[in-house]
Design a protein around this motif. Structure first.
Motif, PDB file in Angstrom:
ATOM      1  N   ASP A   1       0.584  -1.246  -0.320  1.00 10.09           N
ATOM      2  CA  ASP A   1       0.050  -0.218  -0.178  1.00 10.09           C
ATOM      3  C   ASP A   1       0.870   0.904  -0.205  1.00 10.09           C
ATOM      4  N   GLY A   2       1.068   1.986  -1.262  1.00 13.42           N
ATOM      5  CA  GLY A   2       1.658   3.266  -1.214  1.00 13.42           C
ATOM      6  C   GLY A   2       1.364   4.337  -0.411  1.00 13.42           C
ATOM      7  N   ALA A   3       0.152   4.052   0.010  1.00 11.81           N
ATOM      8  CA  ALA A   3       0.009   5.308   0.702  1.00 11.81           C
ATOM      9  C   ALA A   3      -0.201   5.315   2.765  1.00 11.81           C
ATOM     10  N   THR A   4       0.927   3.935   2.807  1.00 12.93           N
ATOM     11  CA  THR A   4       0.798   3.826   4.096  1.00 12.93           C
ATOM     12  C   THR A   4       1.859   3.813   3.927  1.00 12.93           C
ATOM     13  N   ALA A   5       3.130   3.460   3.194  1.00  9.01           N
ATOM     14  CA  ALA A   5       4.658   3.065   3.256  1.00  9.01           C
ATOM     15  C   ALA A   5       4.789   4.815   3.611  1.00  9.01           C
ATOM     16  N   LEU A   6       6.242   4.313   4.354  1.00 10.11           N
ATOM     17  CA  LEU A   6       7.120   5.775   4.319  1.00 10.11           C
ATOM     18  C   LEU A   6       8.428   5.367   3.353  1.00 10.11           C
ATOM     19  N   ARG A   7       7.948   6.681   3.317  1.00 11.73           N
ATOM     20  CA  ARG A   7       9.516   7.184   1.856  1.00 11.73           C
ATOM     21  C   ARG A   7      10.036   7.968   2.031  1.00 11.73           C
ATOM     22  N   GLN A   8      11.309   8.441   1.564  1.00 12.99           N
ATOM     23  CA  GLN A   8      11.659   9.698   1.581  1.00 12.99           C
ATOM     24  C   GLN A   8      10.621  10.937   1.116  1.00 12.99           C
ATOM     25  N   ALA A   9      10.646  12.061   2.314  1.00 11.54           N
ATOM     26  CA  ALA A   9       9.845  12.932   1.476  1.00 11.54           C
ATOM     27  C   ALA A   9      10.360  14.661   0.893  1.00 11.54           C
ATOM     28  N   GLY A  10      11.333  14.259  -0.132  1.00 15.23           N
ATOM     29  CA  GLY A  10      11.705  14.776  -0.664  1.00 15.23           C
ATOM     30  C   GLY A  10      11.575  16.604  -0.389  1.00 15.23           C
ATOM     31  N   SER A  11      11.553  17.295  -1.718  1.00 18.04           N
ATOM     32  CA  SER A  11      11.351  18.636  -1.137  1.00 18.04           C
ATOM     33  C   SER A  11       9.797  19.230  -0.063  1.00 18.04           C
ATOM     34  N   THR A  12       8.807  17.970   0.253  1.00 18.19           N
ATOM     35  CA  THR A  12       7.842  17.971   0.215  1.00 18.19           C
ATOM     36  C   THR A  12       7.448  18.596   1.719  1.00 18.19           C
ATOM     37  N   LEU A  13       8.469  18.800   2.513  1.00 15.92           N
ATOM     38  CA  LEU A  13       8.068  19.270   3.404  1.00 15.92           C
ATOM     39  C   LEU A  13       8.314  20.916   3.961  1.00 15.92           C
ATOM     40  N   LYS A  14       9.425  20.922   2.500  1.00 17.54           N
ATOM     41  CA  LYS A  14       9.429  23.000   2.137  1.00 17.54           C
ATOM     42  C   LYS A  14       8.409  24.065   3.282  1.00 17.54           C
ATOM     43  N   PRO A  15       7.413  23.443   2.308  1.00  7.25           N
ATOM     44  CA  PRO A  15       6.083  24.522   3.397  1.00  7.25           C
ATOM     45  C   PRO A  15       5.857  24.818   4.577  1.00  7.25           C
ATOM     46  N   PHE A  16       6.381  23.927   5.254  1.00  9.85           N
ATOM     47  CA  PHE A  16       6.037  24.037   6.875  1.00  9.85           C
ATOM     48  C   PHE A  16       7.289  24.645   7.440  1.00  9.85           C
ATOM     49  N   LEU A  17       8.500  24.232   6.659  1.00 13.54           N
ATOM     50  CA  LEU A  17       9.115  25.315   6.951  1.00 13.54           C
ATOM     51  C   LEU A  17       9.384  26.386   7.700  1.00 13.54           C
ATOM     52  N   TYR A  18       8.854  26.998   5.714  1.00 11.48           N
ATOM     53  CA  TYR A  18       8.455  28.316   5.792  1.00 11.48           C
ATOM     54  C   TYR A  18       7.685  28.865   6.666  1.00 11.48           C
ATOM     55  N   ALA A  19       6.235  27.991   6.718  1.00  7.39           N
ATOM     56  CA  ALA A  19       5.516  28.898   7.580  1.00  7.39           C
ATOM     57  C   ALA A  19       5.830  28.862   9.176  1.00  7.39           C
ATOM     58  N   LEU A  20       7.023  28.007   9.727  1.00 12.87           N
ATOM     59  CA  LEU A  20       7.111  28.144  11.091  1.00 12.87           C
ATOM     60  C   LEU A  20       8.253  29.494  11.354  1.00 12.87           C
TER      61      LEU A  20
END
Length: 749
Positions: A341-360
């Motif tokens: 199940d690719g919806a629950t598999a743990l994979r490397q996030a890439g640049s998708t975490l950047k929005p939360f960094l800039y929000a902080l």
């Protein structure tokens, strides 16, 4: 086939036997427990499969959970082929329409034959057989003693007193075993002939009826009995090729075309939710959307197959309710690991975490969307070595605003932003946003956390982006419609914390708005993605792509005013893709699904859906700004109240200059097996050097700082200075060069 009606018919039997048989039956005690009604038998019928339903009640996926028998849902008589009904009556009970449960002439002949030791065709009526099938006393089933027959006859007479003929034949065909594990007409028809029961023809019906007497007989014997039955029914022409057909049918050749009832659209969610045979669970999934999302993902993966891509996953969430509207866990038969199940598999996030960094950073007023960050080579000492982040594209843009850095997904500015905030603060924010898979400390992940080095799941990512869509308010996801408590499909690994937990404010409405406004700005991302990319929708939406190391994963997640859509593309086995990024891999699927959601289909009752830009929350002001020098065009920009400025001026090089490499405290180890000239150390600045700047190592001037300089390292401790044209020290770092003991240092050769 004789017409079946609920009217009653008196039995015809040998007069000389009737008084004796009646006397015998009446002398026997009645069963202690009354026979169940037709409604009770039908209600107690439990299919071997459980079914996941869409939110409107349509079947989405059936999953077999009872491995002892294969039993389909109850099949009404109107949905059973008349040819099969006729063949069963001719084969099992010719006078079914005439007797009241016991075929007295057949019973007399059977008794006479048994008395003389002969063999007869049998005297059990369909009513008697049905009484045996629904008898709760399992020990009596299958017995052939005279007492068992008499007891069964008594039950059949009582059964016919309360049930109609139609109910009896319908229940019999749903409860009787045909072959092996196949119980009931639905399972038999689907598994043996690959069709629904109403589609059985005369030849198929004869084979099915012939199985009732000896379910596990050889194909040749079944064909022989079926042919005799066809002859009795005046269909002798159907015997041609019957043995070969029986051999193919009973060997399972036809079963390859048999599928579970309805489409099989949600296998991964079905396996998480369905727990008991016969269960029917209404989910929050939209059947039409689920079907389209499956197709969209498969189309894209088929197009990317030559680039070593075979897996993907997709989620669609209603922003307001948190209900999951589509859950596609894999590409099905395109994948070599379709069960994952690719919806629950743990994979490397890439640049998708950047929005939360800039929000902080916006919340803490460390940055504004107009603040300038230098996109230039960077080297950081992590304590375990040096970290030198690089952009996805092999060039740097110099000074850029935070808006351009986030929209264009520039790596170095993101790392510099994390340096301002600290890895632990960012790690805590990600945990609050629902990324429960980040089990280590922020210092353990280090500065690479800004570029998505941590493992996350698509479920976590989708709900985190939904949090931004909901003005920074996090709440748990749901897989069933409504407000009450629903089932939790999974709680560990990639599901941890996604379906449970109190609602909470993670980001301020202002910071969530700023990030959404940036991710919706096609002009801001044009330098990286172009003005007309897959992310540039004709309605308001905010989206971000991401690609992990070595192109092993790519993502696209984003939201409109109503929906959040998240897509992962890659390989379940972890092998890298060939030149596939988030914008070319996952983004086309994201766009296709998002377009489907908003264009609607009036013919199917789905109205066109508008998505307009959200209104700015309290605490934000919009100001016209310009840059000096004009690195970016003038524009209207949003600021937290009190941080606005009409002029954004880049700081001078001397104010920002520092030694980027070697970093403070660095230890450089020399390898004696590598020639000295190959181990020269590049001296680097964090900003462009001005004329007259120079390097000084210990007390010796090495050369100008405005040109590339490679220093031949010498073992020992050193102090490196950056000096301006007046000889004033602008920055200093201490570092050490070590050589292996007992061998000549490379620098002394």
């Amino acid at each position: 086939m004789p017409a079946i009606s609920p009217s009653r018919h008196r039995p015809v039997f040998l007069p000389e036997l009737r008084p004796h048989l009646f006397a015998l039956l009446l002398a026997l005690p009645l069963p202690a427990v009354a026979l169940p009604s037709y409604g009770e038998v039908r209600a107690a019928h439990v299919p071997s499969e459980a079914t996941l339903l869409a939110r409107d009640g349509r079947p989405l996926h059936s999953l077999r959970l009872d491995m002892q028998v294969r039993r389909s849902p109850w099949t009404p008589l109107a949905e059973i082929s008349p040819a099969l009904i006729g063949a069963v009556i001719v084969s099992e009970d010719r006078r079914f329409m005439e007797h009241d449960g016991v075929d007295w002439p057949a019973a007399g002949k059977a008794a006479w034959s048994n008395f003389w030791g002969g063999r007869t065709r049998g005297a059990s009526t369909l009513s008697m057989q049905l009484a045996g099938l629904i008898d709760d006393d399992g020990q009596r089933r299958g017995r052939r003693s005279i007492f068992a027959k008499i007891s069964q006859s008594t039950a059949a007479l009582r059964l016919e007193g309360f049930w109609s003929k139609r109910q009896i034949i319908e229940a019999y065909l749903n409860l009787v075993s045909f072959r092996g594990e196949l119980v009931g007409v639905g399972a038999m028809s689907r598994q043996l002939f690959g069709k629904w029961p109403h589609g059985l023809d005369e030849r198929e019906a004869a084979l099915a009826a012939a199985l009732l007497r000896s379910p596990n007989a050889s194909p040749a014997l079944v064909a022989k009995r079926a042919c005799n039955l066809l002859k009795e029914m005046q269909r002798a022409a159907e015997c041609a090729g019957l043995e070969g057909f029986a051999s193919r049918t009973l060997s399972g050749a036809q079963a390859e075309t048999a599928t579970a009832p309805g489409e099989q659209l949600a296998p991964h969610l079905a396996r998480k939710l369905l727990v008991a045979p016969g269960q029917q669970l209404r989910s929050s999934l939209d059947a039409d959307l689920q079907r389209f999302a499956n197709q969209a993902l498969r189309r894209q993966l088929s197009a990317l197959r030559q680039q070593n891509v075979e897996d993907g996953a997709l989620l669609v969430i209603d922003n307001a309710s948190g209900e999951i509207l589509a859950w596609v866990g894999s590409s099905g038969d395109l994948s070599g690991a379709a069960e994952v199940d690719g919806a629950t598999a743990l994979r490397q996030a890439g640049s998708t975490l950047k929005p939360f960094l800039y929000a902080l950073a916006f919340e803490r007023r460390q940055l504004t969307p107009a603040a300038l960050i230098e996109d230039a080579p960077l080297t950081l000492d992590t304590g375990n070595g040096l970290y030198a982040p690089q952009n996805y594209e092999p060039h740097y843009r110099g000074w850029v605003s935070a808006r351009m850095a986030l929209a264009g997904s520039l790596n170095v500015p993101a790392v510099k932003t994390l340096v301002r905030l600290g890895p632990e603060a960012f790690h805590q924010r990600l945990r609050q946003t629902g990324f429960s898979s980040l089990q280590q400390s922020g210092e353990w992940y280090g500065y690479s956390l800004a570029l998505g080095s941590a493992d996350i799941s698509l479920l976590m990512l989708a709900n985190a982006y939904r949090t931004l869509a909901n003005a920074g308010q996090w709440s748990a996801l749901r897989v069933v419609p409504g407000q009450g408590a629903g089932p939790i499909p999974c709680q560990r690994d990639g599901c941890a914390g996604v379906f449970a937990g109190p609602s909470r404010a993670v980001n301020t409405p202002a910071s969530a708005f700023l990030v959404g406004d940036i991710l919706a700005d096609r002009n801001a991302r044009a330098a990286t993605f172009g003005l007309e990319s897959w992310l540039a929708t004709p309605y308001w939406s905010a989206a971000k792509t991401g690609t992990s190391k070595d192109m092993r994963d790519n993502w696209c997640a984003g939201w409109s005013r109503r929906y959040t859509v998240a897509v992962w593309v890659g390989n379940a086995g972890g092998s890298p893709m060939h030149d596939v990024s988030g914008i070319s891999g996952a983004a086309p699927v994201w766009r296709e699904v998002m377009d489907w959601l908003h264009r609607g289909d009036p013919g199917q009752g789905r109205p066109r859906l508008a998505s307009r830009p959200p209104a700015a929350p309290a605490g934000l002001v919009r100001t016209r700004i310009r840059f000096e020098p004009a690195r970016e065009p003038s524009r209207d920009e949003w600021f937290l109240a009190g941080s606005e400025t009409p002029l954004v001026r880049a700081a001078s090089a001397s104010a920002l200059a520092r030694i980027a490499y070697p970093a403070e405290g660095s230890i450089i180890a020399l390898d004696p097996d590598i020639p000295p000239q190959r181990q020269r150390v590049p001296l680097r600045l964090s900003a462009t050097a001005e004329a007259g700047w120079r390097w000084r190592l210990d007390q010796q001037v090495l050369g100008p700082a405005d040109s590339r300089l490679l220093w031949l390292p010498q073992p020992g401790k050193h102090r490196l200075h950056l000096e301006n044209s007046r000889g004033e020290t602008m920055d200093t770092v201490n570092f050490e060069v070590r050589a292996l003991k007992g061998r000549r240092a490379a620098a002394s050769r």
